[in-house]
Design a protein around this motif. Structure first.
Motif, PDB file in Angstrom:
ATOM      1  N   UNK A  50      -1.239 -10.189  -5.924  1.00 35.39           N
ATOM      2  CA  UNK A  50      -0.603 -10.545  -4.641  1.00 35.39           C
ATOM      3  C   UNK A  50      -1.643 -10.868  -3.576  1.00 35.39           C
ATOM      4  N   UNK A  51      -2.759 -10.132  -3.553  1.00 41.17           N
ATOM      5  CA  UNK A  51      -3.804 -10.399  -2.570  1.00 41.17           C
ATOM      6  C   UNK A  51      -4.499 -11.728  -2.835  1.00 41.17           C
ATOM      7  N   UNK A  52      -4.660 -12.084  -4.107  1.00 43.58           N
ATOM      8  CA  UNK A  52      -5.267 -13.379  -4.437  1.00 43.58           C
ATOM      9  C   UNK A  52      -4.343 -14.531  -4.056  1.00 43.58           C
ATOM     10  N   UNK A  53      -3.044 -14.340  -4.264  1.00 41.55           N
ATOM     11  CA  UNK A  53      -2.090 -15.395  -3.943  1.00 41.55           C
ATOM     12  C   UNK A  53      -1.869 -15.528  -2.435  1.00 41.55           C
ATOM     13  N   UNK A  54      -2.020 -14.413  -1.706  1.00 43.81           N
ATOM     14  CA  UNK A  54      -1.763 -14.421  -0.255  1.00 43.81           C
ATOM     15  C   UNK A  54      -2.916 -13.735   0.468  1.00 43.81           C
ATOM     16  N   UNK A  55      -4.097 -14.321   0.375  1.00 47.29           N
ATOM     17  CA  UNK A  55      -5.274 -13.675   0.960  1.00 47.29           C
ATOM     18  C   UNK A  55      -5.237 -13.634   2.486  1.00 47.29           C
ATOM     19  N   UNK A  56      -4.324 -14.394   3.123  1.00 43.88           N
ATOM     20  CA  UNK A  56      -4.229 -14.364   4.578  1.00 43.88           C
ATOM     21  C   UNK A  56      -3.568 -13.085   5.089  1.00 43.88           C
ATOM     22  N   UNK A  57      -2.810 -12.384   4.222  1.00 41.15           N
ATOM     23  CA  UNK A  57      -2.183 -11.115   4.612  1.00 41.15           C
ATOM     24  C   UNK A  57      -2.650  -9.998   3.670  1.00 41.15           C
ATOM     25  N   UNK A  58      -3.876 -10.125   3.178  1.00 40.76           N
ATOM     26  CA  UNK A  58      -4.389  -9.180   2.182  1.00 40.76           C
ATOM     27  C   UNK A  58      -4.399  -7.749   2.705  1.00 40.76           C
ATOM     28  N   UNK A  59      -4.785  -7.559   3.966  1.00 44.05           N
ATOM     29  CA  UNK A  59      -4.854  -6.207   4.510  1.00 44.05           C
ATOM     30  C   UNK A  59      -3.467  -5.561   4.580  1.00 44.05           C
ATOM     31  N   UNK A  60      -2.477  -6.337   4.993  1.00 41.71           N
ATOM     32  CA  UNK A  60      -1.112  -5.829   5.051  1.00 41.71           C
ATOM     33  C   UNK A  60      -0.613  -5.450   3.669  1.00 41.71           C
ATOM     34  N   UNK A  61      -0.920  -6.273   2.675  1.00 38.38           N
ATOM     35  CA  UNK A  61      -0.519  -5.984   1.291  1.00 38.38           C
ATOM     36  C   UNK A  61      -1.170  -4.693   0.816  1.00 38.38           C
ATOM     37  N   UNK A  62      -2.453  -4.511   1.150  1.00 35.70           N
ATOM     38  CA  UNK A  62      -3.186  -3.327   0.714  1.00 35.70           C
ATOM     39  C   UNK A  62      -2.589  -2.046   1.298  1.00 35.70           C
ATOM     40  N   UNK A  63      -2.222  -2.080   2.589  1.00 32.61           N
ATOM     41  CA  UNK A  63      -1.637  -0.902   3.234  1.00 32.61           C
ATOM     42  C   UNK A  63      -0.286  -0.565   2.602  1.00 32.61           C
ATOM     43  N   UNK A  64       0.562  -1.576   2.419  1.00 31.43           N
ATOM     44  CA  UNK A  64       1.874  -1.333   1.813  1.00 31.43           C
ATOM     45  C   UNK A  64       1.731  -0.843   0.378  1.00 31.43           C
ATOM     46  N   UNK A  65       0.770  -1.394  -0.345  1.00 31.71           N
ATOM     47  CA  UNK A  65       0.551  -0.978  -1.730  1.00 31.71           C
ATOM     48  C   UNK A  65       0.161   0.497  -1.799  1.00 31.71           C
ATOM     49  N   UNK A  66      -0.677   0.950  -0.868  1.00 32.17           N
ATOM     50  CA  UNK A  66      -1.092   2.354  -0.850  1.00 32.17           C
ATOM     51  C   UNK A  66       0.104   3.283  -0.640  1.00 32.17           C
TER      52      UNK A  66
END
Length: 224
Positions: A100-116
């Motif tokens: 998901x981070x590779x496909x949407x690197x513009x919102x990578x930080x948001x993805x990382x927080x939600x994933x945690x």
């Protein structure tokens, strides 16, 4: 434990078609900006279900009776299931998060927080589900988990309606409770990231230790 891990990994390899479908779903659904949180949770749950299936395989044709005659302690069997469960969840969570981070690197930080957050919640669910699986077995265990979730939902809904009807909580009290909860959450979020991660890891470690202890007790008393 090495022999048990090899056995379960070989069983998981037989589900290679499921693994291929799993990966395809991650890539296709991950294209949508609104789906990444679902994909992370879904892939983690699939990884956990595949691990829980190994318990069903162990019970198929009374195979677990043979396993318990091997020169190992029952705690070793429990430890291997927990190791496999955590590994399956991590592989599913980290793999889907990375895609998901590779496909949407513009919102990578948001993805990382939600994933945690998603990973923590699902890992806590694991800590509850595995002792039930070991207690009731693979097939019955799944039915018990579904029944338990249904009962919890019914109790929460009924309790909420009953408390509101009996006590008729004033609006200012509700607002005060919401304010206090919000303040607590804000204070937690104001901490440094590494402190928040450390607190969450400690909480998860305590829950996992309690779950492991319960599972060991279940296996010691279980008769085959």
């Amino acid at each position: 434990m090495k022999g048990l891990l090899i056995k379960d990994l070989r069983l998981l390899i037989h589900n290679k078609m499921m693994l291929i479908i799993w990966f395809v779903i991650i890539v296709l659904a991950g294209q949508d900006y609104d789906n990444y949180s679902f994909i992370i949770g879904y892939t983690m749950m699939i990884g956990i279900i595949l691990v829980f299936n190994t318990i069903s395989y162990d019970e198929y044709d009374k195979s677990i009776v043979y396993l318990m005659t091997l020169p190992m302690r029952r705690e070793t069997y429990v430890r291997e299931k927990y190791l496999l469960m955590v590994a399956g969840g991590l592989i599913g969570g980290i793999g889907s998060t990375a895609v998901c981070m590779l496909l949407h690197n513009d919102i990578a930080q948001s993805i990382l927080v939600e994933a945690a957050v998603i990973m923590l919640v699902i890992f806590l669910m694991q800590a509850v589900m595995l002792p039930i699986q070991l207690k009731f077995g693979g097939e019955k265990g799944r039915a018990v988990i579904l029944l338990m979730l249904g009962c919890i939902a019914a109790v929460m809904i009924t309790l909420g309606k009953t408390v509101h009807r009996i006590f008729n909580v004033p609006e200012d009290v509700k607002n005060l409770i919401i304010y206090q909860v919000t303040q607590f959450v804000n204070r937690f979020l104001s901490l440094d990231l590494w402190i928040r991660c450390l607190i969450l890891l400690l909480l998860y470690g305590l829950c996992l230790a309690a779950s492991y202890s319960i599972s060991c007790g279940i296996m010691r008393k279980r008769e085959f």
